[in-house]
Write a protein that holds these residues in place. Structure first.
Motif, PDB file in Angstrom:
ATOM      1  N   THR A  30       0.850  -1.186   0.000  1.00 36.09           N
ATOM      2  CA  THR A  30       0.000   0.000   0.000  1.00 36.09           C
ATOM      3  C   THR A  30       0.887   1.238   0.000  1.00 36.09           C
ATOM      4  O   THR A  30       1.644   1.463   0.941  1.00 36.09           O
ATOM      5  CB  THR A  30      -0.933   0.022   1.224  1.00 36.09           C
ATOM      6  N   ALA A  31       0.819   2.020  -1.077  1.00 38.18           N
ATOM      7  CA  ALA A  31       1.666   3.202  -1.224  1.00 38.18           C
ATOM      8  C   ALA A  31       0.889   4.294  -1.944  1.00 38.18           C
ATOM      9  O   ALA A  31      -0.087   4.027  -2.644  1.00 38.18           O
ATOM     10  CB  ALA A  31       2.933   2.853  -1.996  1.00 38.18           C
ATOM     11  N   TRP A  32       1.341   5.546  -1.783  1.00 35.83           N
ATOM     12  CA  TRP A  32       0.671   6.698  -2.360  1.00 35.83           C
ATOM     13  C   TRP A  32       1.682   7.650  -2.973  1.00 35.83           C
ATOM     14  O   TRP A  32       2.796   7.772  -2.501  1.00 35.83           O
ATOM     15  CB  TRP A  32      -0.106   7.457  -1.288  1.00 35.83           C
ATOM     16  N   VAL A  33       1.257   8.360  -4.028  1.00 29.30           N
ATOM     17  CA  VAL A  33       2.059   9.427  -4.634  1.00 29.30           C
ATOM     18  C   VAL A  33       1.222  10.697  -4.584  1.00 29.30           C
ATOM     19  O   VAL A  33       0.080  10.720  -5.050  1.00 29.30           O
ATOM     20  CB  VAL A  33       2.434   9.095  -6.096  1.00 29.30           C
ATOM     21  N   HIS A  34       1.801  11.747  -4.007  1.00 31.19           N
ATOM     22  CA  HIS A  34       1.154  13.053  -3.929  1.00 31.19           C
ATOM     23  C   HIS A  34       1.985  14.065  -4.707  1.00 31.19           C
ATOM     24  O   HIS A  34       3.211  13.985  -4.713  1.00 31.19           O
ATOM     25  CB  HIS A  34       1.052  13.510  -2.472  1.00 31.19           C
ATOM     26  N   ASP A  35       1.313  15.032  -5.326  1.00 29.13           N
ATOM     27  CA  ASP A  35       2.056  16.087  -6.010  1.00 29.13           C
ATOM     28  C   ASP A  35       2.414  17.193  -5.024  1.00 29.13           C
ATOM     29  O   ASP A  35       2.102  17.106  -3.834  1.00 29.13           O
ATOM     30  CB  ASP A  35       1.291  16.609  -7.226  1.00 29.13           C
ATOM     31  N   CYS A  36       3.067  18.242  -5.499  1.00 25.57           N
ATOM     32  CA  CYS A  36       3.567  19.299  -4.608  1.00 25.57           C
ATOM     33  C   CYS A  36       2.443  20.093  -3.939  1.00 25.57           C
ATOM     34  O   CYS A  36       2.684  20.824  -2.989  1.00 25.57           O
ATOM     35  CB  CYS A  36       4.510  20.226  -5.354  1.00 25.57           C
ATOM     36  N   PHE A  37       1.208  19.925  -4.407  1.00 24.15           N
ATOM     37  CA  PHE A  37       0.062  20.578  -3.775  1.00 24.15           C
ATOM     38  C   PHE A  37      -0.632  19.669  -2.770  1.00 24.15           C
ATOM     39  O   PHE A  37      -1.645  20.037  -2.196  1.00 24.15           O
ATOM     40  CB  PHE A  37      -0.945  21.023  -4.839  1.00 24.15           C
ATOM     41  N   GLY A  38      -0.095  18.453  -2.578  1.00 26.67           N
ATOM     42  CA  GLY A  38      -0.675  17.510  -1.633  1.00 26.67           C
ATOM     43  C   GLY A  38      -1.779  16.650  -2.214  1.00 26.67           C
ATOM     44  O   GLY A  38      -2.378  15.849  -1.501  1.00 26.67           O
ATOM     45  N   ARG A  39      -2.064  16.792  -3.521  1.00 27.32           N
ATOM     46  CA  ARG A  39      -3.120  16.000  -4.147  1.00 27.32           C
ATOM     47  C   ARG A  39      -2.631  14.586  -4.424  1.00 27.32           C
ATOM     48  O   ARG A  39      -1.502  14.395  -4.886  1.00 27.32           O
ATOM     49  CB  ARG A  39      -3.563  16.627  -5.468  1.00 27.32           C
ATOM     50  N   LEU A  40      -3.470  13.602  -4.170  1.00 24.92           N
ATOM     51  CA  LEU A  40      -3.150  12.211  -4.475  1.00 24.92           C
ATOM     52  C   LEU A  40      -3.219  12.015  -5.983  1.00 24.92           C
ATOM     53  O   LEU A  40      -4.226  12.311  -6.613  1.00 24.92           O
ATOM     54  CB  LEU A  40      -4.162  11.291  -3.781  1.00 24.92           C
ATOM     55  N   VAL A  41      -2.117  11.534  -6.580  1.00 26.53           N
ATOM     56  CA  VAL A  41      -2.087  11.340  -8.035  1.00 26.53           C
ATOM     57  C   VAL A  41      -1.950   9.876  -8.429  1.00 26.53           C
ATOM     58  O   VAL A  41      -2.220   9.521  -9.576  1.00 26.53           O
ATOM     59  CB  VAL A  41      -0.987  12.185  -8.704  1.00 26.53           C
ATOM     60  N   ALA A  42      -1.527   9.023  -7.505  1.00 27.24           N
ATOM     61  CA  ALA A  42      -1.422   7.591  -7.821  1.00 27.24           C
ATOM     62  C   ALA A  42      -1.400   6.811  -6.513  1.00 27.24           C
ATOM     63  O   ALA A  42      -1.002   7.315  -5.468  1.00 27.24           O
ATOM     64  CB  ALA A  42      -0.150   7.301  -8.607  1.00 27.24           C
ATOM     65  N   THR A  43      -1.837   5.576  -6.585  1.00 26.90           N
ATOM     66  CA  THR A  43      -1.802   4.712  -5.421  1.00 26.90           C
ATOM     67  C   THR A  43      -1.509   3.293  -5.849  1.00 26.90           C
ATOM     68  O   THR A  43      -1.752   2.915  -6.996  1.00 26.90           O
ATOM     69  CB  THR A  43      -3.132   4.789  -4.632  1.00 26.90           C
ATOM     70  N   ARG A  44      -0.967   2.539  -4.947  1.00 33.22           N
ATOM     71  CA  ARG A  44      -0.723   1.109  -5.166  1.00 33.22           C
ATOM     72  C   ARG A  44      -1.389   0.379  -4.029  1.00 33.22           C
ATOM     73  O   ARG A  44      -1.072   0.614  -2.865  1.00 33.22           O
ATOM     74  CB  ARG A  44       0.763   0.821  -5.179  1.00 33.22           C
ATOM     75  N   ILE A  45      -2.306  -0.497  -4.359  1.00 31.19           N
ATOM     76  CA  ILE A  45      -2.970  -1.322  -3.351  1.00 31.19           C
ATOM     77  C   ILE A  45      -2.954  -2.750  -3.860  1.00 31.19           C
ATOM     78  O   ILE A  45      -3.569  -3.055  -4.884  1.00 31.19           O
ATOM     79  CB  ILE A  45      -4.412  -0.864  -3.075  1.00 31.19           C
ATOM     80  N   VAL A  46      -2.232  -3.596  -3.174  1.00 37.55           N
ATOM     81  CA  VAL A  46      -2.120  -4.996  -3.547  1.00 37.55           C
ATOM     82  C   VAL A  46      -2.830  -5.816  -2.473  1.00 37.55           C
ATOM     83  O   VAL A  46      -2.482  -5.748  -1.307  1.00 37.55           O
ATOM     84  CB  VAL A  46      -0.642  -5.441  -3.665  1.00 37.55           C
ATOM     85  N   GLU A  47      -3.833  -6.551  -2.886  1.00 32.73           N
ATOM     86  CA  GLU A  47      -4.567  -7.379  -1.937  1.00 32.73           C
ATOM     87  C   GLU A  47      -4.186  -8.835  -2.142  1.00 32.73           C
ATOM     88  O   GLU A  47      -4.025  -9.293  -3.261  1.00 32.73           O
ATOM     89  CB  GLU A  47      -6.070  -7.191  -2.142  1.00 32.73           C
ATOM     90  N   ALA A  48      -4.044  -9.552  -1.049  1.00 29.70           N
ATOM     91  CA  ALA A  48      -3.654 -10.961  -1.110  1.00 29.70           C
ATOM     92  C   ALA A  48      -4.750 -11.855  -1.593  1.00 29.70           C
ATOM     93  O   ALA A  48      -5.872 -11.604  -1.656  1.00 29.70           O
ATOM     94  CB  ALA A  48      -3.198 -11.428   0.276  1.00 29.70           C
TER      95      ALA A  48
END
Length: 48
Positions: A30-48
């Motif tokens: 579970t990981a997140w990418v935010h831009d310089c304004f704090g907006r979420l631009v991408a996420t990784r969610i891997v479920e087993a």
């Protein structure tokens, strides 16, 4: 600039969106990418 965070405590910065997205494969399930304004631009969610 982009900030990559995950549930393992990763706090990595990247200068390009491509570089930031590439970091997701190195992060925990579970990981997140935010831009310089704090907006979420991408996420990784891997479920087993």
């Amino acid at each position: 600039m982009y900030l990559i965070t995950d549930t393992f405590g990763t706090r990595q910065r990247a200068w390009s969106r491509t570089e930031a997205i590439a970091w997701l494969s190195k992060c925990s399930d579970t990981a997140w990418v935010h831009d310089c304004f704090g907006r979420l631009v991408a996420t990784r969610i891997v479920e087993a």
